[in-house]
Design a protein around this motif. Structure first.
Motif, short mmCIF file in Angstrom:
data_model
loop_
_atom_site.label_atom_id
_atom_site.label_comp_id
_atom_site.label_asym_id
_atom_site.label_seq_id
_atom_site.Cartn_x
_atom_site.Cartn_y
_atom_site.Cartn_z
N TYR A 164 0.83 -1.22 0.00
CA TYR A 164 0.00 0.00 0.00
C TYR A 164 0.87 1.27 0.00
CZ TYR A 164 -3.48 3.47 1.26
OH TYR A 164 -4.27 4.58 1.26
N ASP A 165 1.92 1.27 0.82
CA ASP A 165 2.83 2.41 0.83
C ASP A 165 3.42 2.65 -0.57
OD1 ASP A 165 2.85 3.70 3.30
OD2 ASP A 165 4.36 2.40 4.17
N ALA A 166 3.86 1.55 -1.20
CA ALA A 166 4.48 1.69 -2.53
C ALA A 166 3.46 2.20 -3.54
CB ALA A 166 5.05 0.35 -2.98
N PHE A 167 2.23 1.71 -3.41
CA PHE A 167 1.15 2.15 -4.31
C PHE A 167 0.93 3.66 -4.17
CE2 PHE A 167 -3.47 3.07 -4.34
CZ PHE A 167 -3.80 2.72 -5.66
N CYS A 168 0.82 4.12 -2.93
CA CYS A 168 0.59 5.55 -2.70
C CYS A 168 1.79 6.38 -3.16
CB CYS A 168 0.35 5.83 -1.22
SG CYS A 168 -1.12 5.07 -0.56
N ASP A 169 2.98 5.79 -3.09
CA ASP A 169 4.20 6.51 -3.44
C ASP A 169 4.56 6.35 -4.91
OD1 ASP A 169 6.30 8.20 -2.77
OD2 ASP A 169 7.63 6.59 -2.12
N ARG A 170 3.68 5.69 -5.68
CA ARG A 170 3.89 5.53 -7.12
C ARG A 170 5.21 4.83 -7.41
NH1 ARG A 170 -0.63 6.37 -6.12
NH2 ARG A 170 -1.82 8.25 -6.59
N VAL A 171 5.41 3.73 -6.70
CA VAL A 171 6.65 2.96 -6.86
C VAL A 171 6.31 1.58 -7.43
CG1 VAL A 171 8.43 1.72 -5.55
CG2 VAL A 171 8.05 4.16 -5.16
N ALA A 196 -5.52 -19.88 -1.80
CA ALA A 196 -6.72 -19.05 -1.99
C ALA A 196 -7.21 -19.22 -3.41
CB ALA A 196 -6.41 -17.60 -1.69
N GLN A 197 -8.49 -19.03 -3.56
CA GLN A 197 -9.08 -19.09 -4.88
C GLN A 197 -8.62 -17.88 -5.70
OE1 GLN A 197 -13.26 -17.80 -5.79
NE2 GLN A 197 -13.62 -19.82 -4.91
N ASP A 198 -8.49 -16.77 -4.99
CA ASP A 198 -8.12 -15.51 -5.66
C ASP A 198 -7.13 -14.78 -4.74
OD1 ASP A 198 -7.98 -13.14 -7.01
OD2 ASP A 198 -10.07 -12.55 -6.66
N PRO A 199 -5.86 -15.24 -4.72
CA PRO A 199 -4.91 -14.72 -3.72
C PRO A 199 -4.67 -13.22 -3.81
CG PRO A 199 -4.02 -16.64 -4.86
CD PRO A 199 -5.26 -16.26 -5.59
N ALA A 200 -4.76 -12.67 -4.98
CA ALA A 200 -4.46 -11.24 -5.13
C ALA A 200 -5.61 -10.35 -4.69
CB ALA A 200 -4.09 -10.93 -6.58
N ALA A 201 -6.77 -10.98 -4.35
CA ALA A 201 -7.93 -10.17 -3.96
C ALA A 201 -7.59 -9.24 -2.80
CB ALA A 201 -9.09 -11.08 -3.57
N LEU A 202 -6.76 -9.75 -1.88
CA LEU A 202 -6.41 -8.99 -0.68
C LEU A 202 -5.73 -7.66 -1.00
CD1 LEU A 202 -6.11 -9.48 2.52
CD2 LEU A 202 -3.75 -9.99 1.96
N ILE A 203 -4.97 -7.63 -2.08
CA ILE A 203 -4.19 -6.42 -2.40
C ILE A 203 -4.67 -5.74 -3.68
CG2 ILE A 203 -2.09 -7.08 -1.16
CD1 ILE A 203 -0.98 -8.18 -3.79
N ARG A 204 -5.76 -6.25 -4.25
CA ARG A 204 -6.19 -5.75 -5.57
C ARG A 204 -6.51 -4.26 -5.55
NH1 ARG A 204 -9.47 -9.87 -7.52
NH2 ARG A 204 -7.51 -10.74 -8.24
N ASP A 205 -6.96 -3.77 -4.40
CA ASP A 205 -7.30 -2.35 -4.31
C ASP A 205 -6.08 -1.45 -4.38
OD1 ASP A 205 -10.07 -2.21 -4.24
OD2 ASP A 205 -10.13 -2.73 -2.11
N PHE A 206 -4.90 -2.01 -4.17
CA PHE A 206 -3.72 -1.14 -4.19
C PHE A 206 -2.55 -1.74 -4.96
CE2 PHE A 206 -4.62 -2.91 0.02
CZ PHE A 206 -3.50 -3.70 0.27
N VAL A 207 -2.87 -2.53 -5.96
CA VAL A 207 -1.88 -2.81 -7.01
C VAL A 207 -2.53 -2.37 -8.32
CG1 VAL A 207 -0.71 -4.72 -5.83
CG2 VAL A 207 -2.65 -5.19 -7.37
N LYS A 208 -1.67 -2.08 -9.29
CA LYS A 208 -2.21 -1.55 -10.54
C LYS A 208 -2.83 -2.64 -11.40
CE LYS A 208 -0.55 1.80 -13.93
NZ LYS A 208 0.71 2.28 -14.53
N TRP A 209 -2.29 -3.83 -11.27
CA TRP A 209 -2.73 -4.95 -12.11
C TRP A 209 -2.30 -6.24 -11.44
CZ3 TRP A 209 0.19 -8.53 -15.21
CH2 TRP A 209 -0.57 -9.21 -16.17
#
Ligand SMILES: Cc1ncc(C[n+]2csc(CCOP(=O)(O)OP(=O)(O)O)c2C)c(N)n1
Ligand SMILES: [Mg+2]
Length: 655
Positions: A164-171, A196-209
């Motif tokens: 999340y920090d990296a996401f906010c910092d555009r890194v 998990a069925q969808d492991p990236a779900a946890l971080i999907r809101d703060f990764v670009k893809w």
């Protein structure tokens, strides 16, 4: 594939060891292979190539003890994870930061044996948050993303705040999430909890893809897309789920399988009409102000910032998200930011997340309100890539600010055409006005510097040591070296930015992005890792509260011989929160005497020097007498110049 280059090693050892065992069990039926082939669902890419035989696992350790005696142990000569390593190598990651986990054990083994532990080299991390934090700091020095591998579910959860920090910092960074995707091959009950069925779900809101490729060809293409997407402004982390079967089963015997070359997008530039309009306003302005946050992405960006400011003789206010402008440049007016913003008739905002916060000031503790700082009629121009990619849930996009001209573009990429356009419009008469303006700004800059020096002298001999003195003593000892300060100066009242001469792109890297505490220590180790090959003296002023989140990163620095001077700003508190609780106690009229409850780290005192020593690195202190500071710093700097990390524990005033 390239396995033939590998000398006698684990693979051939296992192969020989299992030949005998295999001879004791019946050979499996070929038909069974075809039915259960992991790739059977996908149509063969080459119709003439036979499907690979079913791989049977070699059980080791505890699993081996409990497995069926008649299991079919075989070796896998060409695991899918080797091909994954080929794909990652093609992109060119220098390091892989990771805490190990068996959801990516095959990939791990391929990196260190098949990939020779080089490009990327495995950096052992003691916490997933540290791994991501290191990638964060590394990028802001090197301009290149790192790879981070995290264990399924549990590792992802630890990594999430740092992502999340990296996401906010555009890194940007590429985070690989191990996963046991197929229920049938989850060999233990533990693996189920790490699936998990969808492991990236946890971080999907703060990764670009993110992606979960189902085949190796899909995986290679997703690696390329991951890199491309992460490295297109606005830069952000991306995630790839890497299922164990895809890693551990053999590569299909498919001649069409290939790693495509990586392509990177050119950053978007402001359209020519808007650039022309912006240049017109800026050239005609009486008091133009340039405000920059994450504007200078590269060393060239810093040079362009200087060229624009000097062309216009405009005031520059640096929000310090990156090293945008030299601190001692006469046009640098950061120390009197509100004054120049208040006097401006045109403000150019470059990669500002919080334009509202630049032109408004908040007041009041309980019902905060804001008032405008600007003159009526001020024209606001924004060049910002943030609007090109926005997520809904987390509110890091800050308060809406209406502007007069907005370019959804990358600021650094737009600067050359803006400078060109401005130069074409500047007349000899305007130039004369600019000279006068520049002289006034230079004088104001000098006054602000002198004032800061005076302020720094306050409490010079105080014990615990003032943050101004700590900063000044440190500066005195590193100023003639090729130094790089990699900690967030906000925690020490910005003293280094107020006193030191910063003029190189790697001398400052901004802060957390998401203000998530725990970023500081790993980011500084990651930045030091990037600086190591350039021979720079990396320095961090480290908050105590921040280090206590995950101090294991000190061991990583020691283990990998990462030279870094850590000067503890040990104010024995989460001091920001002390102040917040005091504020509330005042508002509630109950007195501040108990505000230390839940906010201090005093009893027992934490001996950071010993903590460092316990991790195998130099550690000294606690130092509370300012006279003892210089010798302790000198001793630690000698260690760092010798290629090792060192920590000096300094007992400091709160800010
Ligand atoms: C992950 C996380 N938890 C809690 C906070 C709230 N918080 C903001 S500043 C701060 C104190 C940090 O202490 P330290 O690093 O020692 O810096 P100091 O305030 O003492 O200068 C805390 C806990 C946060 N921002 N992030
Ligand atoms: Mg503190």
């Amino acid at each position: 594939m390239a396995l033939k280059n590998i000398p006698v090693d684990r693979r051939s050892f296992l192969k020989n060891a299992t030949v005998g065992a295999a001879a004791l069990v019946a050979a499996p039926a070929a038909a069974a292979d075809a039915v259960t082939n992991p790739h059977a669902a996908a149509p063969p890419r080459n119709a003439t190539a036979p499907l690979p035989p079913l791989p049977r696992r070699v059980e080791t350790g505890a699993a081996a003890a409990t497995s069926e005696p008649n299991a079919n142990p075989i070796t896998v000569d060409h695991p899918g994870s080797d091909f994954m390593v080929d794909a990652f190598k093609a992109v060119g990651f220098e390091y892989l930061c990771s805490n190990p986990g068996n959801s990516f054990r095959s990939l791990h083994e391929s990196f260190i044996n098949y990939g020779r532990d080089k490009n990327p080299e495995f950096i052992t991390c003691c916490h997933e948050e540290s791994a991501v934090g290191m990638a964060h700091g590394y990028f802001k020095i090197e301009g290149k993303p790192l790879l981070v591998c995290v264990h399924g579910t549990v590792g992802v959860q630890h990594a999430s705040m740092a992502i999340y920090d990296a996401f906010c910092d555009r890194v940007p960074m590429v985070v690989v999430l191990g996963n046991f995707g197929d229920a049938q091959t989850r060999a233990s009950f533990v693996n189920w909890t790490h699936s998990a069925q969808d492991p990236a779900a946890l971080i999907r809101d703060f990764v670009k893809w993110d992606d979960q490729p189902a085949t190796l060809q899909g995986f290679a293409e997703s690696v390329m897309r991951a890199y491309k997407v992460a490295m297109t402004p606005p830069y952000m982390p991306v995630a790839l789920v890497c299922n164990t079967d895809l890693q551990e089963f053999p590569m299909p015997n498919d001649p069409t399988l290939r790693v495509p070359p990586v392509t990177v997008d050119r950053p978007p530039q402001g359209d020519s009409g808007s650039v022309q309009e912006a240049a017109k306003w800026l050239v005609a302005a009486e008091n133009p102000v340039i405000v920059a946050d994450r504007a200078a992405r590269t060393p060239a960006g810093l040079a362009l910032m200087i060229e624009l400011a000097e062309t216009l003789q405009a005031a520059v206010v640096d929000r310090n998200g990156r090293m945008n402008f030299p601190t001692r440049h006469p046009l640098n007016q950061t120390e009197r930011g509100n004054a120049v913003v208040g006097n401006a008739d045109v403000i150019l905002g470059l990669e500002l997340t919080d334009f509202y916060g630049i032109v408004n000031a908040y007041y009041g503790d309980v019902y905060p309100r804001s008032r405008s700082l600007t003159k009526p009629g001020v024209k606001l121009i924004s060049i910002n890539s943030n609007d090109l990619y926005l997520k809904s849930n987390y509110q890091d996009f800050e308060r809406y600010q209406a502007v007069d001209l907005a370019m959804a573009a990358d600021a650094e990429a737009t600067l050359p055409s803006l400078i060109e356009a401005a130069k074409r419009l500047i007349t000899a008469e305007r130039k004369r006005t600019y000279q006068d303006r520049g002289a006034l700004l230079a004088a104001a800059h000098q006054r602000a510097l002198a004032q800061n020096r005076d302020l720094a002298a306050n409490g010079w001999d105080a014990s615990p040591i003032s943050t101004a003195r700590l900063s000044a003593e440190l500066w005195h000892q590193i100023r003639n070296d090729d130094w790089s300060l990699v900690s967030n100066c906000q925690f020490v009242s910005r003293w280094p930015l107020r006193l030191w001469a910063f003029d190189k792109h790697y001398q400052y890297i901004g802060g957390e992005g998401g203000y998530g505490v725990g970023y500081g220590a790993p980011a500084s180790v990651g930045a030091a890792l990037a600086n190591r090959k350039h021979g720079r003296l990396t320095v961090s002023i480290q908050n105590d509260g921040d280090l206590m989140f995950a101090p294991g990163v000190l061991w990583t620095a020691a283990h990998h011989r990462i030279p870094l001077l850590i000067v503890m700003h040990n104010n024995r508190a989460y001091h920001q929160e002390v102040m917040e609780v005091q504020r509330m106690a005042n508002v509630h009229e109950r007195g501040i005497t108990r505000a230390s409850i839940g906010t201090t780290l005093v009893d027992p005192p934490i001996d950071y020097g010993k903590l460092a020593q316990s991790m195998g690195m130099h550690g000294s202190g606690p130092i509370s007498d300012p006279k003892d500071l210089a010798p302790a710093l000198r001793e630690a700097i000698a260690v760092v110049k010798n290629g090792e990390p060192a920590l000096v524990n300094v007992l400091t005033q709160p800010r």
